[in-house]
Design a protein around this motif. Structure first.
Motif, PDB file in Angstrom:
ATOM      1  N   PRO A  56       0.853  -1.191   0.000  1.00 19.82           N
ATOM      2  CA  PRO A  56       0.000   0.000   0.000  1.00 19.82           C
ATOM      3  C   PRO A  56       0.892   1.246   0.000  1.00 19.82           C
ATOM      4  O   PRO A  56       2.030   1.208   0.500  1.00 19.82           O
ATOM      5  CB  PRO A  56      -0.782  -0.109   1.311  1.00 19.82           C
ATOM      6  N   HIS A  57       0.386   2.320  -0.539  1.00 21.28           N
ATOM      7  CA  HIS A  57       1.174   3.544  -0.696  1.00 21.28           C
ATOM      8  C   HIS A  57       1.819   3.991   0.615  1.00 21.28           C
ATOM      9  O   HIS A  57       2.996   4.353   0.633  1.00 21.28           O
ATOM     10  CB  HIS A  57       0.296   4.671  -1.270  1.00 21.28           C
ATOM     11  N   ASP A  58       1.069   3.957   1.721  1.00 13.91           N
ATOM     12  CA  ASP A  58       1.622   4.455   2.978  1.00 13.91           C
ATOM     13  C   ASP A  58       2.805   3.599   3.451  1.00 13.91           C
ATOM     14  O   ASP A  58       3.793   4.123   3.977  1.00 13.91           O
ATOM     15  CB  ASP A  58       0.552   4.552   4.064  1.00 13.91           C
ATOM     16  N   LEU A  59       2.740   2.280   3.244  1.00 12.73           N
ATOM     17  CA  LEU A  59       3.852   1.418   3.649  1.00 12.73           C
ATOM     18  C   LEU A  59       5.050   1.580   2.719  1.00 12.73           C
ATOM     19  O   LEU A  59       6.197   1.575   3.166  1.00 12.73           O
ATOM     20  CB  LEU A  59       3.401  -0.039   3.710  1.00 12.73           C
ATOM     21  N   ALA A  60       4.780   1.736   1.428  1.00 11.24           N
ATOM     22  CA  ALA A  60       5.869   1.963   0.478  1.00 11.24           C
ATOM     23  C   ALA A  60       6.585   3.269   0.811  1.00 11.24           C
ATOM     24  O   ALA A  60       7.820   3.342   0.770  1.00 11.24           O
ATOM     25  CB  ALA A  60       5.328   1.991  -0.951  1.00 11.24           C
ATOM     26  N   GLU A  61       5.823   4.285   1.183  1.00 16.11           N
ATOM     27  CA  GLU A  61       6.412   5.573   1.565  1.00 16.11           C
ATOM     28  C   GLU A  61       7.253   5.420   2.836  1.00 16.11           C
ATOM     29  O   GLU A  61       8.326   6.005   2.953  1.00 16.11           O
ATOM     30  CB  GLU A  61       5.318   6.626   1.771  1.00 16.11           C
ATOM     31  N   MET A  62       6.785   4.603   3.761  1.00 17.49           N
ATOM     32  CA  MET A  62       7.547   4.360   4.983  1.00 17.49           C
ATOM     33  C   MET A  62       8.883   3.702   4.655  1.00 17.49           C
ATOM     34  O   MET A  62       9.926   4.090   5.194  1.00 17.49           O
ATOM     35  CB  MET A  62       6.749   3.466   5.937  1.00 17.49           C
ATOM     36  N   VAL A  63       8.862   2.719   3.767  1.00 18.95           N
ATOM     37  CA  VAL A  63      10.097   2.044   3.356  1.00 18.95           C
ATOM     38  C   VAL A  63      11.031   3.055   2.701  1.00 18.95           C
ATOM     39  O   VAL A  63      12.222   3.140   3.040  1.00 18.95           O
ATOM     40  CB  VAL A  63       9.795   0.861   2.407  1.00 18.95           C
ATOM     41  N   ASP A  64      10.502   3.853   1.782  1.00 17.50           N
ATOM     42  CA  ASP A  64      11.320   4.855   1.099  1.00 17.50           C
ATOM     43  C   ASP A  64      11.921   5.858   2.089  1.00 17.50           C
ATOM     44  O   ASP A  64      13.095   6.216   1.980  1.00 17.50           O
ATOM     45  CB  ASP A  64      10.484   5.616   0.061  1.00 17.50           C
ATOM     46  N   LEU A  65      11.135   6.272   3.052  1.00 20.11           N
ATOM     47  CA  LEU A  65      11.610   7.234   4.055  1.00 20.11           C
ATOM     48  C   LEU A  65      12.755   6.656   4.871  1.00 20.11           C
ATOM     49  O   LEU A  65      13.743   7.345   5.152  1.00 20.11           O
ATOM     50  CB  LEU A  65      10.448   7.650   4.961  1.00 20.11           C
ATOM     51  N   LYS A  66      12.648   5.384   5.251  1.00 18.71           N
ATOM     52  CA  LYS A  66      13.713   4.730   6.018  1.00 18.71           C
ATOM     53  C   LYS A  66      15.017   4.696   5.220  1.00 18.71           C
ATOM     54  O   LYS A  66      16.093   4.910   5.768  1.00 18.71           O
ATOM     55  CB  LYS A  66      13.314   3.305   6.414  1.00 18.71           C
ATOM     56  N   VAL A  67      14.918   4.445   3.919  1.00 20.35           N
ATOM     57  CA  VAL A  67      16.117   4.399   3.078  1.00 20.35           C
ATOM     58  C   VAL A  67      16.661   5.815   2.873  1.00 20.35           C
ATOM     59  O   VAL A  67      17.867   6.057   3.039  1.00 20.35           O
ATOM     60  CB  VAL A  67      15.819   3.717   1.727  1.00 20.35           C
ATOM     61  N   ARG A  68      15.792   6.770   2.574  1.00 18.22           N
ATOM     62  CA  ARG A  68      16.232   8.154   2.346  1.00 18.22           C
ATOM     63  C   ARG A  68      16.876   8.757   3.586  1.00 18.22           C
ATOM     64  O   ARG A  68      17.797   9.563   3.481  1.00 18.22           O
ATOM     65  CB  ARG A  68      15.058   9.027   1.903  1.00 18.22           C
ATOM     66  N   SER A  69      16.404   8.351   4.768  1.00 16.77           N
ATOM     67  CA  SER A  69      16.957   8.897   6.004  1.00 16.77           C
ATOM     68  C   SER A  69      18.364   8.367   6.281  1.00 16.77           C
ATOM     69  O   SER A  69      19.078   8.900   7.137  1.00 16.77           O
ATOM     70  CB  SER A  69      16.048   8.557   7.185  1.00 16.77           C
ATOM     71  N   GLY A  70      18.750   7.300   5.597  1.00 12.11           N
ATOM     72  CA  GLY A  70      20.046   6.686   5.828  1.00 12.11           C
ATOM     73  C   GLY A  70      20.019   5.621   6.912  1.00 12.11           C
ATOM     74  O   GLY A  70      21.037   5.001   7.211  1.00 12.11           O
ATOM     75  N   GLU A  71      18.843   5.424   7.519  1.00  9.37           N
ATOM     76  CA  GLU A  71      18.712   4.414   8.564  1.00  9.37           C
ATOM     77  C   GLU A  71      18.959   3.014   7.992  1.00  9.37           C
ATOM     78  O   GLU A  71      19.489   2.146   8.682  1.00  9.37           O
ATOM     79  CB  GLU A  71      17.318   4.510   9.173  1.00  9.37           C
ATOM     80  N   TYR A  72      18.579   2.815   6.746  1.00 11.77           N
ATOM     81  CA  TYR A  72      18.790   1.549   6.041  1.00 11.77           C
ATOM     82  C   TYR A  72      19.411   1.850   4.687  1.00 11.77           C
ATOM     83  O   TYR A  72      19.150   2.898   4.090  1.00 11.77           O
ATOM     84  CB  TYR A  72      17.466   0.803   5.842  1.00 11.77           C
ATOM     85  N   ALA A  73      20.215   0.915   4.200  1.00 11.96           N
ATOM     86  CA  ALA A  73      20.896   1.116   2.922  1.00 11.96           C
ATOM     87  C   ALA A  73      20.013   0.792   1.721  1.00 11.96           C
ATOM     88  O   ALA A  73      20.270   1.275   0.624  1.00 11.96           O
ATOM     89  CB  ALA A  73      22.168   0.267   2.867  1.00 11.96           C
TER      90      ALA A  73
END
Length: 96
Positions: free
Chosen positions: A12-29
Motif C-alpha cells: 500500500p502507498h503508505d507502507l511503500a512511503e515508509m520504506v522509502d523514508l527509512k532508506v532516504r533517512s540513511g537508517e537503512y541502505a
C-alpha cells in the motif's frame, strides 16, 4: 552462507512511503534491508508472544481450572493491572 530468494511485492502507498523514508533517512541502505529487518522484528514479536502465552497465560489458565476459587474479581484484577502498568511507567521514566 544463506541463500536469498527473490520476491516481488506490492505495498500500500503508505507502507511503500515508509520504506522509502527509512532508506532516504540513511537508517537503512536499501528497501530490502527495511523489509528484512521488519520481518525479523515481526518474527521476534510473534515468538515473544508465543513464549508469553506458553509460559504465563496457559499455566495461569491451568491453575484457575484446578482451583476456580482462586479467581480474582474483575475490578480487583483491573486495579492490579493498572498498578503494575503505573509501576512500569515509573520505572521506565526513572531509567531515562
Amino acid at each position: 552462507m544463506k541463500s536469498n530468494h527473490a520476491l516481488t511485492i506490492t505495498l500500500p502507498h503508505d507502507l511503500a512511503e515508509m520504506v522509502d523514508l527509512k532508506v532516504r533517512s540513511g537508517e537503512y541502505a536499501s528497501e530490502e534491508e527495511v523489509i528484512t529487518e521488519s520481518l525479523r522484528s515481526l518474527a521476534a514479536e510473534s515468538a515473544g508472544l508465543e513464549d508469553w502465552i506458553n509460559e504465563q497465560v496457559l499455566p495461569t489458565v491451568d491453575r484457575l481450572a484446578a482451583n476456580p476459587s482462586s479467581a480474582v474479581p474483575d475490578g480487583e484484577a483491573w486495579g492490579q493491572i493498572k498498578a503494575h502498568m503505573d509501576q512500569r511507567r515509573s520505572s521506565s521514566h526513572s531509567t531515562k
